[in-house]
Scaffold this active site. Structure first.
Site, short mmCIF file in Angstrom:
data_model
loop_
_atom_site.label_atom_id
_atom_site.label_comp_id
_atom_site.label_asym_id
_atom_site.label_seq_id
_atom_site.Cartn_x
_atom_site.Cartn_y
_atom_site.Cartn_z
N HIS A 53 -15.41 49.24 12.14
CA HIS A 53 -16.43 49.93 11.34
C HIS A 53 -17.80 49.38 11.71
O HIS A 53 -18.00 48.17 11.77
CB HIS A 53 -16.18 49.72 9.84
CG HIS A 53 -14.96 50.43 9.34
ND1 HIS A 53 -14.90 51.80 9.18
CD2 HIS A 53 -13.74 49.95 8.97
CE1 HIS A 53 -13.69 52.14 8.73
NE2 HIS A 53 -12.97 51.04 8.59
N CYS B 203 -18.43 54.13 14.20
CA CYS B 203 -19.53 54.98 13.75
C CYS B 203 -20.85 54.48 14.35
O CYS B 203 -21.10 53.27 14.41
CB CYS B 203 -19.61 54.97 12.23
SG CYS B 203 -18.14 55.65 11.41
#
EC number: 2.6.1.-
Length: 395
Positions: A164, A206
């Site tokens: 992440h 991301c």
């Protein structure tokens, strides 16, 4: 007669002098070709594969990393040249409906957590500090060889990261972060310390493109699953496991790598096209301005496969052996056969007698003083407790 002899010898010498430059030229060309062959690019490949996420809902990140691990091993990079870092052990998680397995596809046909997986850093060993120490080589002398990146200036290194992230950072185990500046400085240290020849950086997270914006060291090619401001989406939901099994970008990259073999001529330009926005939903990015070679001239196996110093030729080579060598080899083989003929060990060993012979009976020896004293103590306790009158009930 003497004049003829001198004339013949003179002509032979003159011919030798005339042919000498041609022989030297041919030898020089062969040496140049050999030197160019062994000087080409790099001599070894390494891979650093990092999953930075913990907890069951991040199952897909572990599957991403293990799938890349399987692909580079299949293409020839040995475990001794792979540093595998997994922040969590999904195979042994109590929620796993199939213990000791990790699957990257919902058909559940391929267990990427096989018997030959060698995890070098696991659980709380996967930290920003340990990752940077592996890259830069600043590790304690007691660190085992399997946890070291023993690369040099002839090494091509693949660095794959998943987890992440956000704009300019990547989270490690939801407790710390590595920034794009720290990563860029680590790569610069590697270059200054001559720890790589070329480096391929792939990140599936991301806003992944933000992680390579600050790179400034030479010979680095970078790929990301999403641009700044975009999310990297998951793929392959599985109702039995209860989570997604992979991320979209890594899924299509691995689908592409499954078609590659060690002798493949597929180049990096093909890798750039494997996951368009229609498949990834996000917009994958790449950066090649720091890389000296044209990506279309860079083979996929320059980073994902082993280095093979083999040159294929179509020339016909005569393999007629020398008759003297053949005769000598025949005599040697004949002598070996004569020496080996009487050494039939299976027939010499008395196997049946060893297996079926009766066990040897032990010789009887009178009891020692300790045993006699123990029996005397037992008898004294008995008489003191029950007396002589109870003897009739025994005899």
């Amino acid at each position: 007669m003497v004049d003829t002899c001198f004339l013949s010898r003179g002509l032979t010498t003159l011919a030798g002098l005339l042919l000498l430059p041609f022989g030297s030229l041919a030898a020089s060309q062969i040496e140049d070709q050999a030197e160019q062959f062994f000087r080409s690019g790099h001599t070894n490949n390494w891979a650093v594969l990092v999953c930075t996420s913990r907890f069951w809902f991040n199952y897909r990140h572990v599957a991403n990393t293990l799938s890349v691990y399987r692909s580079v091993k299949r293409l020839g990079i040995p475990d001794s040249h792979i540093v595998l870092m997994l922040a969590d052990d999904m195979a042994c998680n109590p929620r796993n409906p199939k213990p000791a397995t990790v699957y990257s596809h919902k058909n559940m046909e391929l267990n990427v957590y096989g018997d030959d997986v060698e995890v070098d850093y696991r659980s709380y060993e996967v930290t920003v500090e340990n990752f940077l120490r592996v890259l830069t080589g600043r590790i304690p002398s007691s660190t085992p060889r399997s946890k070291r990146l023993l690369s040099d200036d002839r090494s091509n290194i693949l660095i794959y990261m998943t987890g992440h992230g956000g704009n300019g950072f990547l989270k490690f185990q939801d407790s710390e972060e590595i920034t794009n500046i720290e990563l860029a400085d680590a790569f610069e240290q590697m270059w200054q310390k001559r720890r790589y020849n070329e480096l391929l950086f792939i990140i599936d997270t991301c806003q992944g493109a933000s992680m390579y914006e600050r790179f400034y060291s030479p010979n680095i090619m970078a790929l990301a699953s999403s641009q700044v401001g975009e999310d990297s989406l998951s793929h392959q939901p599985d109702p039995a496991v209860g989570v997604h099994l992979m991320d979209r970008y890594t899924f299509y990259v691995l689908e592409f790598l499954e078609e590659i073999n060690p002798a493949s001529q597929t180049n990096m330009n093909d890798l750039f096209q494997v996951c368009p926005r229609s498949l990834c939903v996000s917009t994958p990015g790449h950066r090649t301005d720091l890389f000296q070679r044209d990506p279309k001239n860079v083979l996929i196996t320059d980073f994902f496969g082993s280095v093979r110093k083999v040159e294929i030729t179509t020339e016909t080579i005569s393999l007629q052996p020398d008759s003297g060598v053949v005769e000598s080899s025949y005599k040697k083989d004949q002598m070996v056969e004569e020496l080996m003929e009487p050494l039939k060990y299976a027939e010499q060993l008395p196997v049946a007698q060893i297996i079926h012979q009766k066990p040897k009976l032990k010789d009887w020896h009178p009891p020692g003083g300790f045993i006699l004293g123990l029996w005397a103590l037992i008898i004294m306790v008995f008489f003191k407790t029950y007396g002589i009158k109870h003897m009739k009930f025994i005899f």
